[in-house]
Each structure stands twice: as structure tokens, then as C-alpha cells.
Design a protein around this motif. Structure first.
Motif, PDB file in Angstrom:
ATOM      1  N   HIS A 115       0.826  -1.211   0.000  1.00 37.72           N
ATOM      2  CA  HIS A 115       0.000   0.000   0.000  1.00 37.72           C
ATOM      3  C   HIS A 115       0.859   1.260   0.000  1.00 37.72           C
ATOM      4  CE1 HIS A 115      -2.902  -2.956   1.896  1.00 37.72           C
ATOM      5  NE2 HIS A 115      -3.526  -2.563   0.798  1.00 37.72           N
ATOM      6  N   GLU A 193       0.638   4.344   7.113  1.00 37.28           N
ATOM      7  CA  GLU A 193       0.316   3.086   6.446  1.00 37.28           C
ATOM      8  C   GLU A 193      -1.186   2.848   6.380  1.00 37.28           C
ATOM      9  OE1 GLU A 193       1.944   0.837   4.774  1.00 37.28           O
ATOM     10  OE2 GLU A 193       3.928   1.735   4.967  1.00 37.28           O
ATOM     11  N   ARG A 194      -1.906   3.196   7.439  1.00 37.58           N
ATOM     12  CA  ARG A 194      -3.362   3.049   7.411  1.00 37.58           C
ATOM     13  C   ARG A 194      -3.972   3.959   6.351  1.00 37.58           C
ATOM     14  NH1 ARG A 194      -6.257  -0.868  10.462  1.00 37.58           N
ATOM     15  NH2 ARG A 194      -7.800   0.656  11.171  1.00 37.58           N
ATOM     16  N   GLU A 197      -3.304   2.444   2.925  1.00 38.30           N
ATOM     17  CA  GLU A 197      -4.177   1.294   2.701  1.00 38.30           C
ATOM     18  C   GLU A 197      -5.589   1.750   2.351  1.00 38.30           C
ATOM     19  OE1 GLU A 197      -5.649  -2.805   4.978  1.00 38.30           O
ATOM     20  OE2 GLU A 197      -4.335  -1.380   6.007  1.00 38.30           O
TER      21      GLU A 197
END
Length: 255
Positions: A115, A193-194, A197
Motif C-alpha cells: 500500500h 500506512e493506514r 491502505e
């Protein structure tokens, strides 16, 4: 030599505490599925002002890292002490540049998640369409890809691109965060990162279906997610909770 004797006899309590936190970060990266076999690195300064750093032994998976297995290196990536573990000095190029240039960068985390790589390759970068993206995006910098980071000349350009930011998208490469503590760098990476994603997932619905936040909201979130409050959240709330989780699953990172 046991981990206990090494902690008590071979290093200061301050260094051992950093080792435990860094080993925990490696384990958490593996637990989240953010690791890339043995590749990428998380590094931390050794307290004491000697320009020494801790990094992973290059022959171990992140899920195997322990406090005592971390290797102490200098700014060139060379081991300070005798070690049988291989060290990827070239892989420290990115980290060393930031550690050298930023007194507040006691920890540097770098990942190659799918991601993160996907968003790093998008021309618009991180879109401000989710709360986590607004938290991460206000503090983000970008650095163009120059090939595998073995060229020491790249360090100057990397530092210039980072400036005073704490979050970076390495174009066509991955994600990077810094922090004055490992906990702060980790929480920044979690948000980044979230956000990446979520962006990859939301774009599958098509750009025409995206709902942009109202004007001024991103600036409001920026004000809400900066300052000492976020340090409290990372260092005193989220990080201790994450360590308790690791302790329940496998406390061997502390050895």
C-alpha cells in the motif's frame, strides 16, 4: 552471555531501554504484515552522543529480532563491536542521512509495504480524504527515486527534501517516518500506512465517487494532531498498550 547479563554489564540502562523498544517495533512491523522478508530497516540512536546506532542483523526476519540481537553501528554502517551477524551498511544510507541531519530524529522507520509503495507511485501522493490521511498528510515530504539507496551523494538530497517534516513518501519506493522516540516514529508510521491502505481501497470505487472533506477541515485536523498532545498519545498511551500486546503474544523481544 545471557540477555540479563548483557543488559546489566555491557551497556547502560538507557541503551537497553532503546534496544527493547526498537526490538518491539520490529516485532510489531512483522505482526502487522508490514515486513519485506529481511529487507528495510528500523534504526535508533544509542543514547550518549557517540553517534552510534542500532539496526537489525541482516540475516533475521523481523519476527526474530530481540533487544540483544540488534547490532550497534557507526554513521557508515560499520559494526562498533565484534559481531557474527551481517549488517547491510548500504541499507543504512537513508537512515544515516536523517540521523546526521536531524537532532530530533532519534528513530527512523522505513517500510516497503504494497500500500505504501502504491501511494508513493501515485502522482498526487496522499489524498486528504480520510482522517488518518489528514493526520499523516500535514507533515509529509516527498523524495524522488534514485535507484537502490547505495549512493552516499543521495543523502544530501534526501535531507533537503525531508526538511523539518517527520513523514516521507519515497517515490516508487515506500514509506518513512522519524521521531524523537521510537514510539512517536511508530505511531506516525501507523497513521501513514493506514492512510495508504485506505487510499488504495477507496480508489477501487473510482475517483468520481470520492467525497472530499469540507474546506478547512484538513487544517483543523492538522491543529488537532500536532503539539505535545500527540507525544503523550504515542509515548504514554499507545506504545505501552502495544508493548502489553507483545508481552501477551511473545515477550522474547525483550531478551
Amino acid at each position: 552471555m545471557s540477555a540479563a547479563s548483557k543488559s546489566a554489564g555491557d551497556m547502560t540502562p538507557e541503551e537497553w531501554a532503546v534496544r527493547v523498544d526498537l526490538a518491539a517495533a520490529y516485532r510489531l512491523v512483522a505482526l502487522n504484515g508490514w515486513d519485506d522478508l529481511i529487507f528495510t530497516h528500523l534504526s535508533a540512536k544509542v543514547p550518549g552522543g557517540d553517534h552510534h546506532f542500532l539496526i537489525n542483523p541482516y540475516d533475521r526476519m523481523f519476527e526474530e529480532i530481540t533487544a540483544s540481537s540488534l547490532v550497534k553501528i557507526d554513521l557508515d554502517g560499520n559494526p562498533i563491536e565484534a559481531t557474527k551477524a551481517p549488517v547491510n551498511a548500504a541499507g543504512f544510507t537513508i537512515h544515516s542521512a536523517i540521523h546526521m541531519a536531524r537532532d530530533d530524529a532519534n528513530a527512523v522507520l522505513h517500510l516497503h509495504t504494497p500500500h505504501g509503495q502504491a501511494v508513493s507511485a501515485m502522482s498526487e501522493g496522499l489524498l486528504p480524504h480520510t482522517q488518518t490521511a489528514m493526520i499523516a498528510g500535514h507533515d509529509i515530504a516527498f523524495h524522488e527515486y534514485e535507484g537502490v539507496a547505495t549512493d552516499l551523494d543521495e543523502r544530501e538530497r534526501l535531507v533537503a527534501d525531508l526538511g523539518d517534516k517527520s513523514v516521507m513518501l519515497l517515490r516508487n519506493h515506500g514509506t518513512l517516518t522519524t521521531g524523537s522516540t521510537i514510539a512517536q516514529a511508530y505511531l506516525r508510521m501507523y497513521f501513514l500506512e493506514r492512510a495508504c491502505e485506505a487510499q488504495v481501497m477507496m480508489l477501487t470505487a473510482g475517483r468520481a465517487n470520492l467525497h472530499a472533506p469540507p474546506a478547512g477541515v484538513a487544517e483543523k485536523v492538522r491543529a488537532q494532531s500536532t503539539g505535545p498532545g500527540m507525544s503523550v498519545v504515542s509515548d504514554r498511551l499507545a506504545w505501552p498498550a502495544l508493548l502489553r500486546k507483545l508481552d501477551r503474544l511473545d515477550p522474547s523481544y525483550k531478551t
